[in-house]
Design a protein around this motif. Sequence first.
Motif, PDB file in Angstrom:
ATOM      1  N   ILE A   1     -30.272  29.073  -0.322  1.00  0.00           N
ATOM      2  CA  ILE A   1     -31.567  29.476   0.218  1.00  0.00           C
ATOM      3  C   ILE A   1     -31.266  30.352   1.428  1.00  0.00           C
ATOM      4  CG2 ILE A   1     -33.754  28.680   1.204  1.00  0.00           C
ATOM      5  CD1 ILE A   1     -32.990  25.899  -0.174  1.00  0.00           C
ATOM      6  N   ARG A   2     -31.694  31.621   1.387  1.00  0.00           N
ATOM      7  CA  ARG A   2     -31.292  32.521   2.463  1.00  0.00           C
ATOM      8  C   ARG A   2     -32.416  33.492   2.836  1.00  0.00           C
ATOM      9  NH1 ARG A   2     -27.473  35.361  -1.395  1.00  0.00           N
ATOM     10  NH2 ARG A   2     -25.813  34.184  -0.355  1.00  0.00           N
ATOM     11  N   ASN A   3     -32.318  33.972   4.066  1.00  0.00           N
ATOM     12  CA  ASN A   3     -33.158  35.063   4.574  1.00  0.00           C
ATOM     13  C   ASN A   3     -34.643  34.745   4.502  1.00  0.00           C
ATOM     14  OD1 ASN A   3     -30.786  36.586   4.935  1.00  0.00           O
ATOM     15  ND2 ASN A   3     -30.899  37.399   2.854  1.00  0.00           N
ATOM     16  N   CYS A   4     -34.986  33.484   4.814  1.00  0.00           N
ATOM     17  CA  CYS A   4     -36.378  33.033   4.703  1.00  0.00           C
ATOM     18  C   CYS A   4     -36.924  32.614   6.064  1.00  0.00           C
ATOM     19  CB  CYS A   4     -36.488  31.844   3.750  1.00  0.00           C
ATOM     20  SG  CYS A   4     -35.951  32.178   2.056  1.00  0.00           S
ATOM     21  N   THR A   5     -38.223  32.808   6.243  1.00  0.00           N
ATOM     22  CA  THR A   5     -38.978  32.133   7.292  1.00  0.00           C
ATOM     23  C   THR A   5     -39.783  31.042   6.616  1.00  0.00           C
ATOM     24  OG1 THR A   5     -39.121  34.100   8.692  1.00  0.00           O
ATOM     25  CG2 THR A   5     -40.745  32.364   9.060  1.00  0.00           C
ATOM     26  N   LEU A   6     -39.570  29.802   7.034  1.00  0.00           N
ATOM     27  CA  LEU A   6     -40.147  28.657   6.335  1.00  0.00           C
ATOM     28  C   LEU A   6     -41.067  27.869   7.264  1.00  0.00           C
ATOM     29  CD1 LEU A   6     -40.337  26.659   3.950  1.00  0.00           C
ATOM     30  CD2 LEU A   6     -38.246  25.580   4.820  1.00  0.00           C
ATOM     31  N   TYR A   7     -42.331  27.848   6.935  1.00  0.00           N
ATOM     32  CA  TYR A   7     -43.266  26.942   7.590  1.00  0.00           C
ATOM     33  C   TYR A   7     -43.290  25.663   6.752  1.00  0.00           C
ATOM     34  CZ  TYR A   7     -44.970  30.752  10.530  1.00  0.00           C
ATOM     35  OH  TYR A   7     -45.071  31.768  11.444  1.00  0.00           O
ATOM     36  N   GLY A   8     -42.408  24.749   7.083  1.00  0.00           N
ATOM     37  CA  GLY A   8     -42.288  23.531   6.294  1.00  0.00           C
ATOM     38  C   GLY A   8     -40.903  22.943   6.446  1.00  0.00           C
ATOM     39  N   ARG A   9     -40.362  22.424   5.358  1.00  0.00           N
ATOM     40  CA  ARG A   9     -39.112  21.688   5.459  1.00  0.00           C
ATOM     41  C   ARG A   9     -38.304  21.805   4.168  1.00  0.00           C
ATOM     42  NH1 ARG A   9     -43.480  18.393   4.567  1.00  0.00           N
ATOM     43  NH2 ARG A   9     -43.282  16.601   3.154  1.00  0.00           N
ATOM     44  N   ILE A  10     -37.016  21.519   4.311  1.00  0.00           N
ATOM     45  CA  ILE A  10     -36.097  21.451   3.179  1.00  0.00           C
ATOM     46  C   ILE A  10     -35.587  20.024   3.079  1.00  0.00           C
ATOM     47  CG2 ILE A  10     -33.878  22.214   2.224  1.00  0.00           C
ATOM     48  CD1 ILE A  10     -34.333  24.910   3.530  1.00  0.00           C
ATOM     49  N   ARG A  11     -35.630  19.477   1.867  1.00  0.00           N
ATOM     50  CA  ARG A  11     -35.094  18.136   1.613  1.00  0.00           C
ATOM     51  C   ARG A  11     -34.057  18.235   0.499  1.00  0.00           C
ATOM     52  NH1 ARG A  11     -40.571  14.668   0.819  1.00  0.00           N
ATOM     53  NH2 ARG A  11     -40.757  16.185  -0.866  1.00  0.00           N
ATOM     54  N   ILE A  12     -32.886  17.680   0.748  1.00  0.00           N
ATOM     55  CA  ILE A  12     -31.812  17.653  -0.249  1.00  0.00           C
ATOM     56  C   ILE A  12     -31.636  16.190  -0.633  1.00  0.00           C
ATOM     57  CG2 ILE A  12     -29.451  18.364  -0.765  1.00  0.00           C
ATOM     58  CD1 ILE A  12     -29.613  20.233   1.660  1.00  0.00           C
ATOM     59  N   ARG A  13     -31.949  15.861  -1.901  1.00  0.00           N
ATOM     60  CA  ARG A  13     -32.118  14.449  -2.270  1.00  0.00           C
ATOM     61  C   ARG A  13     -31.348  14.095  -3.535  1.00  0.00           C
ATOM     62  NH1 ARG A  13     -38.594  13.832  -2.337  1.00  0.00           N
ATOM     63  NH2 ARG A  13     -38.322  15.281  -4.078  1.00  0.00           N
ATOM     64  N   GLY A  14     -30.639  12.978  -3.460  1.00  0.00           N
ATOM     65  CA  GLY A  14     -29.929  12.457  -4.614  1.00  0.00           C
ATOM     66  C   GLY A  14     -30.596  11.201  -5.134  1.00  0.00           C
ATOM     67  N   MET A  15     -29.912  10.057  -5.033  1.00  0.00           N
ATOM     68  CA  MET A  15     -30.514   8.798  -5.479  1.00  0.00           C
ATOM     69  C   MET A  15     -31.830   8.499  -4.785  1.00  0.00           C
ATOM     70  SD  MET A  15     -27.696   5.819  -5.901  1.00  0.00           S
ATOM     71  CE  MET A  15     -26.250   5.973  -6.938  1.00  0.00           C
ATOM     72  N   ILE A  16     -31.958   8.932  -3.553  1.00  0.00           N
ATOM     73  CA  ILE A  16     -33.146   8.602  -2.769  1.00  0.00           C
ATOM     74  C   ILE A  16     -34.393   9.198  -3.396  1.00  0.00           C
ATOM     75  CG2 ILE A  16     -33.277  10.580  -1.204  1.00  0.00           C
ATOM     76  CD1 ILE A  16     -33.317   6.941  -0.029  1.00  0.00           C
ATOM     77  N   HIS A  17     -34.227  10.150  -4.319  1.00  0.00           N
ATOM     78  CA  HIS A  17     -35.366  10.779  -4.980  1.00  0.00           C
ATOM     79  C   HIS A  17     -36.015   9.836  -5.983  1.00  0.00           C
ATOM     80  CE1 HIS A  17     -37.007  14.168  -7.755  1.00  0.00           C
ATOM     81  NE2 HIS A  17     -37.887  13.883  -6.826  1.00  0.00           N
ATOM     82  N   ALA A  18     -35.350   8.740  -6.311  1.00  0.00           N
ATOM     83  CA  ALA A  18     -35.903   7.800  -7.289  1.00  0.00           C
ATOM     84  C   ALA A  18     -37.249   7.261  -6.829  1.00  0.00           C
ATOM     85  CB  ALA A  18     -34.934   6.639  -7.512  1.00  0.00           C
ATOM     86  N   VAL A  19     -38.076   6.864  -7.787  1.00  0.00           N
ATOM     87  CA  VAL A  19     -39.409   6.369  -7.492  1.00  0.00           C
ATOM     88  C   VAL A  19     -39.319   5.096  -6.645  1.00  0.00           C
ATOM     89  CG1 VAL A  19     -41.556   5.500  -8.509  1.00  0.00           C
ATOM     90  CG2 VAL A  19     -40.284   7.352  -9.628  1.00  0.00           C
ATOM     91  N   LYS A  20     -40.161   5.028  -5.625  1.00  0.00           N
ATOM     92  CA  LYS A  20     -40.163   3.839  -4.773  1.00  0.00           C
ATOM     93  C   LYS A  20     -40.766   2.644  -5.505  1.00  0.00           C
ATOM     94  CE  LYS A  20     -40.183   5.537  -0.050  1.00  0.00           C
ATOM     95  NZ  LYS A  20     -40.855   5.432   1.254  1.00  0.00           N
ATOM     96  N   GLU A  21     -40.209   1.490  -5.242  1.00  0.00           N
ATOM     97  CA  GLU A  21     -40.774   0.255  -5.787  1.00  0.00           C
ATOM     98  C   GLU A  21     -40.724  -0.800  -4.690  1.00  0.00           C
ATOM     99  OE1 GLU A  21     -39.544  -2.965  -9.202  1.00  0.00           O
ATOM    100  OE2 GLU A  21     -39.621  -0.860  -9.744  1.00  0.00           O
TER     101      GLU A  21
END
Length: 441
Positions: A165-185
């Motif tokens: 991801i390059r050369n961007c202006t971002l109003y927001g956030r970036i999330r890099i997610r592995g196992m944590i992306h699983a559905v919450k229970e």
Amino acid sequence: MTASKWSTALAVLMVSAIDPGAAAAQASCSAPDACFIDGACHTGRVCCDSQPWYDAWIVREFLAPTADDTVDMMCDVEFEYVEALAAHRGLSFDGPVLKSFVFAGSQDSNLTLDCGDDPTHPIGALGNQVIINVDTVRTPLTPTCGAAWDGVEAQVWDRPEGVTIRNCTLYGRIRIRGMIHAVKEGGTQCDVLESSRRQGHVDRIRAAAPTRTTIENVTFRGEGMIPLYVNPGVTYTQVIGSHFYGSSGDVAIYLDAESSHNVIRDSVIDTATGNGREQIAIDGSSYNHIHDNWIGDLQRGGIFVYRNCGEDGMVRISEPSHNVIVWNIFPYLHSDTDDPAVYLGGRHDDWDTDNYCNEDEGVALWGSSIDDRQFARHNIVAYNQVWNRSPTEMIRAWNDASNTPNYVYANSTCDCDFTTMSCGLICQPPLAPALIVATVL
């Protein structure tokens, strides 16, 4: 269109002229996500090599009035090309891009989102924050928690690698997610909880998480949420030449448990953090290199290195160790703050009083399940410059035996008047010896 694409188109025309069946097959290949290449109908990323299909995809995702507010990345995207295609087609590509983006699974490996460093096309807008997710895809989608957790053999985590991801202006956030992306229970991230209570967790969670994500020349304009969250197990993320402005309800950058070998360099981290938090949290994360950065807005501190304990019942295993923090500038604009530039063992106040440290007690024979101390050790903090404060005062370690040894040396101070705008000329960090250069690079 490249020569190979012209060749493919010509071959299809020749086959169609000779074989009516091929012509019929091509005519039946009409779904939006399908393309006809080499005499066959395809779907997915291979279609990005078909110029007509790629252009149609760009129009659908970015230029059509009915375009969705989330782009599921399938192909490389350059805003410069989107703008040129819009002009060619007589379509509009003006103002902010009010879309979230998702890179999901190995099919999105090595894709690039390039915003062209064009301030007229930021992603998101003030009051309209968006998200860029780099996500592992889990099969089956929903985990089974508790004693019936499927077990290692039944889990399949398909991760993206090499996303840029390059050369961007971002109003927001970036999330890099592995196992944590699983559905919450039950209020927990089930996979991480269950994995952390079984042997082999650190290797397993790292193998499941995205790796080699590059964030280059991205300006974050935060508005409440953590601008960059590197979730558990994520490895080899690089943040290069980026800027973190705006506000966060917490930290600016979070490196979570079991993540490792991430790099933050040549960047400005100057976010108005909230909840009494520092700029960068290194929470049970190891072997990270943080160098050549301007780390400002230090009213609540700079870089805190620690290990959390027990929250949501997850066992934290990796020590926040072997991190290298060098050549950074910590400018103290206000003399009244007492929060340190670097704090090794930086969660001691909460560690003593939090009511969740016992939530993982006795569930495993390792990590925070048997010892809630932080083990912030074997870290190098050297050749940094603290403006207008003493480095011995503002670079410190919590006095606990688990937080030794660390290697803190050759940090300096520089007294200057910010109102004269001369600090950058007066204060220069010292050069580090070749040994430290080799360590960082």
